[in-house]
Scaffold this motif. Structure first.
Motif, short mmCIF file in Angstrom:
data_model
loop_
_atom_site.label_atom_id
_atom_site.label_comp_id
_atom_site.label_asym_id
_atom_site.label_seq_id
_atom_site.Cartn_x
_atom_site.Cartn_y
_atom_site.Cartn_z
N PRO A 72 34.87 29.14 25.12
CA PRO A 72 33.46 29.41 25.45
C PRO A 72 33.20 29.28 26.95
CG PRO A 72 33.70 27.23 24.49
CD PRO A 72 35.04 27.90 24.38
N ILE A 73 32.36 30.19 27.47
CA ILE A 73 32.01 30.13 28.88
C ILE A 73 31.08 28.94 29.09
CG2 ILE A 73 30.78 31.31 30.74
CD1 ILE A 73 31.90 33.92 29.64
N ALA A 74 31.42 28.14 30.08
CA ALA A 74 30.70 26.89 30.32
C ALA A 74 29.45 27.15 31.17
CB ALA A 74 31.63 25.89 30.98
N GLY A 75 28.76 26.08 31.50
CA GLY A 75 27.43 26.19 32.06
C GLY A 75 27.31 26.68 33.49
N ALA A 76 28.37 26.59 34.27
CA ALA A 76 28.25 26.99 35.68
C ALA A 76 27.85 28.45 35.79
CB ALA A 76 29.57 26.75 36.40
N GLY A 77 26.93 28.74 36.68
CA GLY A 77 26.44 30.11 36.80
C GLY A 77 27.53 31.10 37.12
N ASN A 78 28.45 30.74 38.01
CA ASN A 78 29.46 31.71 38.41
C ASN A 78 30.63 31.77 37.44
OD1 ASN A 78 30.73 29.32 38.97
ND2 ASN A 78 31.38 29.89 41.03
N ALA A 79 30.58 30.97 36.37
CA ALA A 79 31.66 31.03 35.39
C ALA A 79 31.52 32.27 34.52
CB ALA A 79 31.63 29.77 34.51
N LYS A 80 32.54 33.09 34.50
CA LYS A 80 32.62 34.22 33.58
C LYS A 80 34.10 34.56 33.44
CE LYS A 80 32.27 38.04 36.90
NZ LYS A 80 31.79 39.41 37.09
N PHE A 81 34.41 35.50 32.56
CA PHE A 81 35.79 35.90 32.37
C PHE A 81 35.95 37.31 32.90
CE2 PHE A 81 39.39 37.44 29.70
CZ PHE A 81 40.32 36.51 30.10
N GLU A 82 36.85 37.48 33.86
CA GLU A 82 37.01 38.78 34.51
C GLU A 82 38.49 39.04 34.71
OE1 GLU A 82 35.30 38.96 38.45
OE2 GLU A 82 35.00 41.11 38.31
N ILE A 83 38.94 40.23 34.32
CA ILE A 83 40.35 40.58 34.45
C ILE A 83 40.49 41.95 35.12
CG2 ILE A 83 41.13 39.17 32.51
CD1 ILE A 83 41.07 41.64 30.73
N GLN A 84 41.63 42.15 35.75
CA GLN A 84 41.85 43.40 36.50
C GLN A 84 43.14 44.08 36.04
OE1 GLN A 84 41.25 43.50 40.88
NE2 GLN A 84 43.33 44.29 41.00
N PRO A 85 43.03 45.31 35.58
CA PRO A 85 44.25 46.05 35.21
C PRO A 85 45.08 46.46 36.43
CG PRO A 85 42.24 47.24 34.52
CD PRO A 85 41.82 46.11 35.40
N PRO A 86 46.34 46.81 36.21
CA PRO A 86 47.21 47.15 37.34
C PRO A 86 46.89 48.48 38.01
CG PRO A 86 48.42 47.34 35.28
CD PRO A 86 47.08 46.74 34.94
N GLU A 87 46.04 49.30 37.40
CA GLU A 87 45.71 50.60 38.00
C GLU A 87 44.73 50.39 39.15
OE1 GLU A 87 45.99 50.09 34.80
OE2 GLU A 87 47.46 51.57 34.15
N THR A 88 45.25 50.36 40.37
CA THR A 88 44.42 50.16 41.56
C THR A 88 44.71 51.26 42.58
OG1 THR A 88 46.08 48.75 42.63
CG2 THR A 88 44.43 47.64 41.27
N ASN A 89 43.73 51.51 43.46
CA ASN A 89 43.88 52.47 44.54
C ASN A 89 44.36 53.83 44.04
OD1 ASN A 89 43.75 53.35 47.18
ND2 ASN A 89 45.80 52.65 47.70
N LYS A 90 43.60 54.38 43.08
CA LYS A 90 43.95 55.66 42.45
C LYS A 90 42.91 56.72 42.81
CE LYS A 90 47.20 54.42 39.27
NZ LYS A 90 48.50 55.09 39.10
N LEU A 91 43.33 57.97 42.89
CA LEU A 91 42.39 59.05 43.14
C LEU A 91 41.40 59.16 41.97
CD1 LEU A 91 44.74 61.83 44.55
CD2 LEU A 91 42.98 60.55 45.81
N VAL A 92 40.11 59.23 42.30
CA VAL A 92 39.10 59.36 41.25
C VAL A 92 39.35 60.63 40.43
CG1 VAL A 92 36.63 59.49 40.74
CG2 VAL A 92 37.42 58.16 42.69
N THR A 93 39.80 61.68 41.10
CA THR A 93 39.98 62.96 40.42
C THR A 93 41.12 62.93 39.40
OG1 THR A 93 41.28 63.64 42.35
CG2 THR A 93 39.00 64.42 42.22
#
Ligand SMILES: [Ca+2]
Ligand SMILES: [Ca+2]
Ligand SMILES: [Ca+2]
Length: 272
Positions: A72-93
Motif C-alpha cells: 500500500p502507498i503510504a501517507g507521504a505526498g510524494n510517495a507513489k509507484f512509478e516504473i520506466q520501460p526500456p524503450e527510451t529516446n525513440k522516434l515518435v513516428t
C-alpha cells in the motif's frame, strides 16, 4: 548422393526464405522481467519514496504465475509507484501503441482508484530543436510535451489500459517550450519519445493505501511488439540459459528449483 544434396539445398533455401519473412513481418515477442533481471526496466523510479513492491502479484489469465505488485502507498505526498520501460529516446513516428493490464487489489482512500493508474509519455518536440533547455531540468527543461493516458475502470480483477498515436490524451497536454500536437500522431518526423512512465498513484496523499499490480505491458515500435511479462522467476528456454550458474536463478514453470546445472539442462531439453 545427388538426391541428398538436392534435399539439403532445398532445406537451406527454405530456411533463408523463413529468415527473410521473419525480418520483414511484424513480430510479437515476450520478455520475462524478474527480480534478478529487470530487462532494462527501472523498477521503481528512485525519487518517489519507498513503495513496497515485488513480483509475486496475482497471476493474469495469460500472463504466467506472477505480476508486479506495489503498495500500500503510504501517507507521504510524494510517495507513489512509478516504473520506466526500456524503450527510451525513440522516434515518435515509429510508435505503434502501448497497452498494459492492471489489477486493483485495494482502493486508494482519497479518490477513485482507476484515476491512480496512468501512463505518461514525455516528448521532445523537434519544433524547437532536439534537446532540452533551461536552468533546471525538472522545472523548465526535461520535456516539451507530456501526454497522460488514464485508466477508466476499477472493475474487480484484471483490466486493461491502452493507447496509440491517434488516441486523445485523458487531460490537457502539459506543454513547455513549444506548441504540442493534440495527439502523438501530430509530431514532426524528428520528434522523440524520451521515455514512458507507468504510474500507480500520484504525488498527493489521495493515493494513500492504494495496492495494485501491473502485468503484460506491450509496447510497439516499427510494427514489432514486445510484451513484458512480470514473473517472480525465469524459466529456462534452452540449455544455454542454465550454464554459467544461470540455473541458480531459474525455476521450472511450476515454481520448483533445480538441483544443479544438469537438472536444469534436462528440463530445458525435455520439459521434465
Ligand atoms: Ca506475469
Ligand atoms: Ca502519494
Ligand atoms: Ca525540443
Amino acid at each position: 548422393l545427388l538426391k541428398h544434396r538436392r534435399v539439403a539445398f532445398g532445406g537451406v533455401l527454405g530456411m533463408a526464405v523463413l529468415a527473410f519473412a521473419a525480418v520483414t513481418m511484424a513480430a510479437t515477442s515476450t520478455v520475462v522481467v524478474t527480480p534478478t533481471n529487470n530487462q532494462g526496466w527501472i523498477i521503481p523510479l528512485p525519487d518517489n519514496g519507498p513503495v513496497i513492491n515485488g513480483f509475486n502479484g496475482p497471476a493474469d489469465s495469460d500472463g504466467g504465475i506472477g505480476s508486479l505488485r506495489f503498495g500500500p502507498i503510504a501517507g507521504a505526498g510524494n510517495a507513489k509507484f512509478e516504473i520506466q520501460p526500456p524503450e527510451t529516446n525513440k522516434l515518435v513516428t515509429d510508435f505503434g501503441g502501448l497497452g498494459l493490464e492492471y489489477d486493483i487489489l485495494a482502493p486508494a482512500s482519497g479518490s477513485d482508484s482507476e484515476d491512480q493508474i496512468y501512463v505518461n509519455v514525455y516528448v521532445d518536440s523537434a519544433a524547437n530543436g532536439i534537446g532540452f533547455f533551461g536552468p533546471n531540468l525538472m522545472t523548465s527543461g526535461f520535456y516539451d510535451c507530456r501526454y497522460v493516458y488514464v485508466a477508466t475502470t476499477n472493475a474487480a480483477g484484471w483490466n486493461s489500459l491502452s493507447f496509440n498515436s491517434a488516441t486523445a490524451p485523458s487531460s490537457p497536454v502539459a506543454s513547455r517550450h513549444s506548441s504540442c500536437a493534440a495527439t502523438l500522431a501530430g509530431f514532426a518526423d524528428a520528434s522523440r519519445i524520451e521515455f514512458f512512465r507507468i504510474n500507480g498513484g500520484d504525488t498527493s496523499t489521495s493515493d494513500n493505501n492504494l495496492e495494485a499490480a501491473f502485468d503484460l505491458v506491450g509496447i510497439k515500435f516499427n510494427g514489432n511488439t514486445k510484451i513484458y511479462d512480470f514473473e517472480p522467476y525465469a524459466v529456462p528456454t534452452n540449455k544455454d540459459d542454465c550454464k554459467k550458474d544461470g540455473w541458480q536463478n531459474l525455476k521450472r514453470a511450476d515454481g520448483s528449483s533445480f538441483k544443479n546445472q544438469g537438472d536444469c539442462i534436462q528440463y530445458a531439453n525435455t520439459g521434465k
